[in-house]
Design a protein around this motif. Structure first.
Motif, PDB file in Angstrom:
ATOM      1  N   LYS A   5       0.845  -1.191   0.000  1.00  0.00           N
ATOM      2  CA  LYS A   5       0.000   0.000   0.000  1.00  0.00           C
ATOM      3  C   LYS A   5       0.879   1.238   0.000  1.00  0.00           C
ATOM      4  CE  LYS A   5      -3.902   2.018   2.379  1.00  0.00           C
ATOM      5  NZ  LYS A   5      -4.949   1.764   3.361  1.00  0.00           N
ATOM      6  N   ALA A  50       0.413   5.865  -9.478  1.00  0.00           N
ATOM      7  CA  ALA A  50      -0.201   5.536  -8.185  1.00  0.00           C
ATOM      8  C   ALA A  50      -0.216   6.751  -7.265  1.00  0.00           C
ATOM      9  CB  ALA A  50       0.570   4.398  -7.517  1.00  0.00           C
ATOM     10  N   ASP A  54      -3.335   3.813  -2.520  1.00  0.00           N
ATOM     11  CA  ASP A  54      -3.506   2.771  -3.534  1.00  0.00           C
ATOM     12  C   ASP A  54      -2.790   1.490  -3.127  1.00  0.00           C
ATOM     13  OD1 ASP A  54      -5.000   4.311  -5.311  1.00  0.00           O
ATOM     14  OD2 ASP A  54      -3.240   4.942  -6.474  1.00  0.00           O
ATOM     15  N   ASN A  55      -3.407   0.351  -3.424  1.00  0.00           N
ATOM     16  CA  ASN A  55      -2.723  -0.939  -3.342  1.00  0.00           C
ATOM     17  C   ASN A  55      -1.981  -1.110  -4.659  1.00  0.00           C
ATOM     18  OD1 ASN A  55      -3.656  -1.854  -0.786  1.00  0.00           O
ATOM     19  ND2 ASN A  55      -5.639  -2.246  -1.714  1.00  0.00           N
ATOM     20  N   GLY A  81       2.012  -1.520 -11.254  1.00  0.00           N
ATOM     21  CA  GLY A  81       0.572  -1.673 -11.392  1.00  0.00           C
ATOM     22  C   GLY A  81      -0.180  -1.188 -10.173  1.00  0.00           C
ATOM     23  N   ILE A  82      -1.420  -0.739 -10.397  1.00  0.00           N
ATOM     24  CA  ILE A  82      -2.330  -0.368  -9.323  1.00  0.00           C
ATOM     25  C   ILE A  82      -3.367  -1.481  -9.241  1.00  0.00           C
ATOM     26  CG2 ILE A  82      -4.009   1.329  -8.507  1.00  0.00           C
ATOM     27  CD1 ILE A  82      -2.462   3.419 -10.187  1.00  0.00           C
ATOM     28  N   ILE A  83      -3.523  -2.045  -8.056  1.00  0.00           N
ATOM     29  CA  ILE A  83      -4.393  -3.202  -7.856  1.00  0.00           C
ATOM     30  C   ILE A  83      -5.833  -2.743  -7.633  1.00  0.00           C
ATOM     31  CG2 ILE A  83      -4.863  -5.169  -6.360  1.00  0.00           C
ATOM     32  CD1 ILE A  83      -1.800  -5.182  -5.771  1.00  0.00           C
ATOM     33  N   ASP A  84      -6.761  -3.331  -8.392  1.00  0.00           N
ATOM     34  CA  ASP A  84      -8.175  -3.024  -8.231  1.00  0.00           C
ATOM     35  C   ASP A  84      -8.782  -3.803  -7.073  1.00  0.00           C
ATOM     36  OD1 ASP A  84      -8.315  -1.246 -10.437  1.00  0.00           O
ATOM     37  OD2 ASP A  84      -8.383  -2.954 -11.788  1.00  0.00           O
ATOM     38  N   SER A  85      -8.425  -5.084  -6.959  1.00  0.00           N
ATOM     39  CA  SER A  85      -8.938  -5.888  -5.850  1.00  0.00           C
ATOM     40  C   SER A  85      -7.995  -7.044  -5.585  1.00  0.00           C
ATOM     41  CB  SER A  85     -10.341  -6.405  -6.149  1.00  0.00           C
ATOM     42  OG  SER A  85     -10.320  -7.322  -7.228  1.00  0.00           O
TER      43      SER A  85
END
Length: 91
Positions: A5, A50, A54-55, A81-85
């Motif tokens: 995070k 990011a 953001d995760n 990358g930015i994690i959505d879930s």
């Protein structure tokens, strides 16, 4: 790769010229044994846009350098990358 995070930003006015133009973010990695955040921080160059909260997905080592436009930039961690879930299934 590391999942973590974004918890803050880092500014350095004096640095290697090859680092000019990069955004540096502080990332707190998630531990592998549960969803709690570890106490260590990683400084990562941002290649995904990011922001705090953001995760993110962070790559390290030579893979980090090759993810940037110039592989000669002296970094060892890059947000790719930015994690959505995140979905984890316990076995």
């Amino acid at each position: 790769m590391i999942v973590g995070k974004v918890v803050g930003s880092l500014w350095a006015t004096r640095k290697d010229n090859k680092l000019n133009g990069l955004t540096f973010l502080m990332v707190k990695p998630y531990s592998h044994d549960d969803a709690r955040v570890q106490h260590e921080y990683i400084v990562a160059a941002d290649n995904a846009g990011a922001g705090v909260g953001d995760n993110v997905l962070v790559t390290t080592g030579s893979a980090a350098r090759t993810s940037l436009a110039n592989a000669d930039i002296p970094v060892d961690a890059v947000i790719v990358g930015i994690i959505d879930s995140i979905e984890v299934t316990d076995e």
